[in-house]
Motif scaffolding. Sequence first.
Motif, PDB file in Angstrom:
ATOM      1  N   ALA A 251       0.858  -1.285   0.018  1.00  0.00           N
ATOM      2  CA  ALA A 251      -0.058   0.048   0.010  1.00  0.00           C
ATOM      3  C   ALA A 251       0.837   1.162  -0.138  1.00  0.00           C
ATOM      4  O   ALA A 251       0.657   2.320  -0.652  1.00  0.00           O
ATOM      5  CB  ALA A 251      -0.764   0.043   1.253  1.00  0.00           C
ATOM      6  N   ALA A 252       1.874   1.263   0.794  1.00  0.00           N
ATOM      7  CA  ALA A 252       3.063   2.434   0.743  1.00  0.00           C
ATOM      8  C   ALA A 252       3.384   2.678  -0.646  1.00  0.00           C
ATOM      9  O   ALA A 252       3.695   3.703  -1.199  1.00  0.00           O
ATOM     10  CB  ALA A 252       4.047   2.146   1.679  1.00  0.00           C
ATOM     11  N   ARG A 253       4.099   1.398  -1.183  1.00  0.00           N
ATOM     12  CA  ARG A 253       4.428   1.638  -2.538  1.00  0.00           C
ATOM     13  C   ARG A 253       3.448   2.261  -3.672  1.00  0.00           C
ATOM     14  O   ARG A 253       3.634   3.037  -4.466  1.00  0.00           O
ATOM     15  CB  ARG A 253       5.110   0.116  -3.111  1.00  0.00           C
ATOM     16  N   TYR A 254       2.085   1.618  -3.386  1.00  0.00           N
ATOM     17  CA  TYR A 254       1.180   2.289  -4.183  1.00  0.00           C
ATOM     18  C   TYR A 254       0.829   3.972  -4.070  1.00  0.00           C
ATOM     19  O   TYR A 254       0.703   4.641  -5.079  1.00  0.00           O
ATOM     20  CB  TYR A 254      -0.222   1.601  -3.989  1.00  0.00           C
ATOM     21  N   ARG A 255       0.844   4.159  -2.848  1.00  0.00           N
ATOM     22  CA  ARG A 255       0.589   5.682  -2.400  1.00  0.00           C
ATOM     23  C   ARG A 255       1.985   6.655  -2.984  1.00  0.00           C
ATOM     24  O   ARG A 255       1.770   7.736  -3.297  1.00  0.00           O
ATOM     25  CB  ARG A 255       0.593   5.851  -1.058  1.00  0.00           C
ATOM     26  N   ASN A 256       2.908   5.889  -3.198  1.00  0.00           N
ATOM     27  CA  ASN A 256       4.049   6.827  -3.589  1.00  0.00           C
ATOM     28  C   ASN A 256       4.295   6.900  -5.077  1.00  0.00           C
ATOM     29  O   ASN A 256       4.676   7.857  -5.463  1.00  0.00           O
ATOM     30  CB  ASN A 256       5.555   6.030  -3.434  1.00  0.00           C
ATOM     31  N   LYS A 257       3.060   6.405  -5.893  1.00  0.00           N
ATOM     32  CA  LYS A 257       2.669   6.737  -7.041  1.00  0.00           C
ATOM     33  C   LYS A 257       1.605   7.688  -7.307  1.00  0.00           C
ATOM     34  O   LYS A 257       0.991   7.727  -8.335  1.00  0.00           O
ATOM     35  CB  LYS A 257       2.725   5.380  -7.861  1.00  0.00           C
ATOM     36  N   LEU A 258       1.346   8.504  -6.209  1.00  0.00           N
ATOM     37  CA  LEU A 258       0.017   9.405  -6.427  1.00  0.00           C
ATOM     38  C   LEU A 258       0.759  10.801  -6.451  1.00  0.00           C
ATOM     39  O   LEU A 258       1.587  10.950  -5.452  1.00  0.00           O
ATOM     40  CB  LEU A 258      -0.809   9.036  -5.250  1.00  0.00           C
ATOM     41  N   VAL A 259      -0.031  11.592  -6.859  1.00  0.00           N
ATOM     42  CA  VAL A 259       0.240  13.200  -6.703  1.00  0.00           C
ATOM     43  C   VAL A 259      -1.022  13.721  -6.773  1.00  0.00           C
ATOM     44  O   VAL A 259      -2.074  13.638  -7.447  1.00  0.00           O
ATOM     45  CB  VAL A 259       1.127  13.774  -7.792  1.00  0.00           C
ATOM     46  N   THR A 260      -0.934  15.058  -6.068  1.00  0.00           N
ATOM     47  CA  THR A 260      -2.033  16.109  -6.193  1.00  0.00           C
ATOM     48  C   THR A 260      -1.652  17.120  -7.125  1.00  0.00           C
ATOM     49  O   THR A 260      -0.555  17.561  -7.184  1.00  0.00           O
ATOM     50  CB  THR A 260      -2.636  16.506  -4.997  1.00  0.00           C
ATOM     51  N   VAL A 261      -2.789  17.562  -7.836  1.00  0.00           N
ATOM     52  CA  VAL A 261      -2.455  18.621  -8.928  1.00  0.00           C
ATOM     53  C   VAL A 261      -3.088  19.924  -8.675  1.00  0.00           C
ATOM     54  O   VAL A 261      -4.299  19.796  -8.200  1.00  0.00           O
ATOM     55  CB  VAL A 261      -2.904  18.120 -10.535  1.00  0.00           C
ATOM     56  N   PRO A 262      -2.549  21.003  -8.547  1.00  0.00           N
ATOM     57  CA  PRO A 262      -3.443  22.263  -7.996  1.00  0.00           C
ATOM     58  C   PRO A 262      -4.512  22.431  -9.115  1.00  0.00           C
ATOM     59  O   PRO A 262      -4.201  22.221 -10.390  1.00  0.00           O
ATOM     60  CB  PRO A 262      -2.315  23.393  -8.451  1.00  0.00           C
ATOM     61  N   GLY A 263      -5.708  22.730  -8.498  1.00  0.00           N
ATOM     62  CA  GLY A 263      -7.193  23.064  -9.236  1.00  0.00           C
ATOM     63  C   GLY A 263      -7.617  21.592  -9.785  1.00  0.00           C
ATOM     64  O   GLY A 263      -8.566  21.802 -10.441  1.00  0.00           O
ATOM     65  N   SER A 264      -7.130  20.468  -9.496  1.00  0.00           N
ATOM     66  CA  SER A 264      -7.912  19.379  -9.653  1.00  0.00           C
ATOM     67  C   SER A 264      -8.145  18.554  -8.450  1.00  0.00           C
ATOM     68  O   SER A 264      -7.623  18.303  -7.762  1.00  0.00           O
ATOM     69  CB  SER A 264      -6.686  18.178 -10.630  1.00  0.00           C
ATOM     70  N   GLU A 265      -9.436  17.951  -8.663  1.00  0.00           N
ATOM     71  CA  GLU A 265      -9.917  17.207  -7.691  1.00  0.00           C
ATOM     72  C   GLU A 265      -9.456  15.743  -7.513  1.00  0.00           C
ATOM     73  O   GLU A 265      -9.691  15.044  -7.137  1.00  0.00           O
ATOM     74  CB  GLU A 265     -11.558  17.214  -7.571  1.00  0.00           C
ATOM     75  N   CYS A 266      -8.748  15.385  -8.837  1.00  0.00           N
ATOM     76  CA  CYS A 266      -8.554  13.947  -8.882  1.00  0.00           C
ATOM     77  C   CYS A 266      -7.325  13.731  -8.166  1.00  0.00           C
ATOM     78  O   CYS A 266      -6.446  14.787  -7.939  1.00  0.00           O
ATOM     79  CB  CYS A 266      -8.041  13.698 -10.306  1.00  0.00           C
ATOM     80  N   VAL A 267      -7.083  12.544  -7.745  1.00  0.00           N
ATOM     81  CA  VAL A 267      -5.646  12.225  -7.214  1.00  0.00           C
ATOM     82  C   VAL A 267      -4.993  11.278  -8.336  1.00  0.00           C
ATOM     83  O   VAL A 267      -5.518  10.146  -8.690  1.00  0.00           O
ATOM     84  CB  VAL A 267      -5.805  11.068  -6.107  1.00  0.00           C
ATOM     85  N   TRP A 268      -3.839  11.871  -8.891  1.00  0.00           N
ATOM     86  CA  TRP A 268      -3.195  11.301 -10.058  1.00  0.00           C
ATOM     87  C   TRP A 268      -2.384  10.248  -9.873  1.00  0.00           C
ATOM     88  O   TRP A 268      -1.473  10.312  -9.064  1.00  0.00           O
ATOM     89  CB  TRP A 268      -2.343  12.484 -10.759  1.00  0.00           C
ATOM     90  N   TRP A 269      -2.373   9.119 -10.708  1.00  0.00           N
ATOM     91  CA  TRP A 269      -1.230   8.049 -10.871  1.00  0.00           C
ATOM     92  C   TRP A 269      -0.278   8.435 -11.658  1.00  0.00           C
ATOM     93  O   TRP A 269      -0.340   9.172 -12.896  1.00  0.00           O
ATOM     94  CB  TRP A 269      -1.910   7.006 -11.498  1.00  0.00           C
ATOM     95  N   VAL A 270       0.991   8.412 -11.224  1.00  0.00           N
ATOM     96  CA  VAL A 270       2.044   8.708 -11.881  1.00  0.00           C
ATOM     97  C   VAL A 270       3.161   7.440 -12.284  1.00  0.00           C
ATOM     98  O   VAL A 270       4.348   7.546 -12.672  1.00  0.00           O
ATOM     99  CB  VAL A 270       2.939   9.823 -11.169  1.00  0.00           C
ATOM    100  N   GLY A 271       2.538   6.206 -12.072  1.00  0.00           N
ATOM    101  CA  GLY A 271       3.256   4.795 -12.413  1.00  0.00           C
ATOM    102  C   GLY A 271       2.868   4.516 -13.835  1.00  0.00           C
ATOM    103  O   GLY A 271       2.586   5.210 -14.681  1.00  0.00           O
ATOM    104  N   ALA A 272       2.928   3.246 -14.046  1.00  0.00           N
ATOM    105  CA  ALA A 272       2.786   2.287 -15.323  1.00  0.00           C
ATOM    106  C   ALA A 272       1.382   2.838 -15.796  1.00  0.00           C
ATOM    107  O   ALA A 272       0.333   2.775 -14.950  1.00  0.00           O
ATOM    108  CB  ALA A 272       3.191   1.054 -15.222  1.00  0.00           C
TER     109      ALA A 272
END
Length: 161
Positions: free
Chosen positions: A17-38
């Motif tokens: 779960a921690a490894r998964y969370r390390n592949k998430l970012v927030t973007v100013p102005g976006s309500e989504c939580v963004w995936w930055v992995g594969a």
Amino acid sequence: MALDADQWASILVEDIAARYRNKLVTVPGSECVWWVGAISGHSGHGRFWVGPNRVVIAHRFAYALIAGPEAASTVPILGHGCDNPLCQRVGPGHITASTARLNRREWATRRNLTGSPLGDPRGARQRATTLRDLAKTHPSALATELDRLRDRTGEQILLWE
């Protein structure tokens, strides 16, 4: 192949779960939580390796973390109300339990709306890859790109941009 509740429980250990969370970012102005992995080869959805021989759709893993292994094993389809295949935010307007029929109907309805990300001429994977790369390296640049895409409703994207 769908995972049952015991399989989900075994992969939801904290280090994964921690490894998964390390592949998430927030973007100013976006309500989504963004995936930055594969990213998957066709749909633009995130892919997450939970073990040496098992990969799952990233937003399904997010759903299992929030709703629990039993829910993840019984929900056949998860819909993206935000039309962002990289989104990992579980909840109304983002990732929710759905059915194949409802998900397909919603997609067919929204893909032809002016400015819909589902109608992006680059296709789902290329759009997701471009946005993922911006989210990974320059989240504020992604916010600007999202504003630009919203402002260009109905306009074709130039090939040489």
